[in-house]
Write an enzyme that holds these catalytic residues in place. Structure first.
Site, mmCIF file in Angstrom:
data_model
loop_
_atom_site.group_PDB
_atom_site.id
_atom_site.type_symbol
_atom_site.label_atom_id
_atom_site.label_comp_id
_atom_site.label_asym_id
_atom_site.label_seq_id
_atom_site.Cartn_x
_atom_site.Cartn_y
_atom_site.Cartn_z
ATOM 1 N N TYR A 4 0.843 -1.196 0.000
ATOM 2 C CA TYR A 4 0.000 0.000 0.000
ATOM 3 C C TYR A 4 0.879 1.248 0.000
ATOM 4 C CZ TYR A 4 -3.205 3.669 1.364
ATOM 5 O OH TYR A 4 -3.914 4.843 1.402
ATOM 6 N N GLU A 26 -10.724 6.456 4.437
ATOM 7 C CA GLU A 26 -10.192 7.355 5.470
ATOM 8 C C GLU A 26 -11.254 7.605 6.537
ATOM 9 O OE1 GLU A 26 -7.160 7.964 5.881
ATOM 10 O OE2 GLU A 26 -6.340 7.577 3.894
ATOM 11 N N TRP A 34 -4.911 1.722 10.336
ATOM 12 C CA TRP A 34 -5.010 1.594 8.891
ATOM 13 C C TRP A 34 -4.948 0.121 8.492
ATOM 14 C CZ3 TRP A 34 -7.282 4.093 5.440
ATOM 15 C CH2 TRP A 34 -7.038 3.867 4.093
#
Length: 184
Positions: A4, A26, A34
């Protein structure tokens, strides 16, 4: 996580669908790690029609039925406010199109179409929000977007490459990084 970082985070993104996905993820990440969001990404794509915001906006037509299904889906983050925000934001993106604007053009207008490159010595020095993200959050809320506070917006700016916050020494950091915007 490395894939990522290396392949997506901080790379300039101008694709409307991909930007809607980043905004949605988000929002889902707020208050969580995350890593958790990335592990649930495929399930979110399935639940939200691969983040086709036209189809997601249409989900709001049957909000109660859709919400019941989403809240029963253990593969995603089941926070009602966040899920409602994703659908509301899809509607806001569709409304932009009705006004002749794309989501990409709208979001990139906040940085005048050019990524802001910061000279980040250590990631601990990166702020959670900036004056830009505070201004952008206020404007986005005025334009019908939800769950778009300054921290979520700054994370979107970073993820979409509108702001380059790669640390010195990272192969993605700006060459000879000099601050083009003070970090506040």
């Amino acid at each position: 996580m490395r894939a990522y970082h290396d392949d997506e985070w901080g790379t300039a993104c101008h694709d409307d669908r991909a930007l809607f996905e980043l905004l949605s993820l988000e929002i889902m990440q707020a208050g969580l790690s995350w890593r958790t969001v990335l592990h649930k990404r495929a399930a979110f794509r399935a639940a939200f029609h691969d983040f086709d915001y036209h189809r997601v906006a249409a989900m709001a037509d049957d909000m109660d039925g859709v919400m019941d299904g989403l809240l029963a889906n253990a593969a995603i983050i089941r926070n009602r406010r966040k899920l409602e925000a994703v659908m509301a934001n899809a509607g806001a993106a569709v409304a932009l199109e009705k006004d002749g604007r794309t989501l990409s053009a709208y979001l990139w207008s906040f940085v005048d179409g050019t990524p802001i490159e910061h000279d980040i010595v250590r990631h601990e020095g990166v702020p959670c929000s900036t004056e830009l993200s505070r201004t952008m959050a206020t404007t986005m809320r005025r334009d019908g977007f939800r769950f778009t506070g300054p921290v979520v917006v700054y994370s979107l700016l970073q993820a979409s490459g509108m702001v380059n916050d790669h640390e010195r020494g990272c192969f993605l950091a700006p060459e000879g990084a000099e601050r083009t915007e003070p970090i506040q």
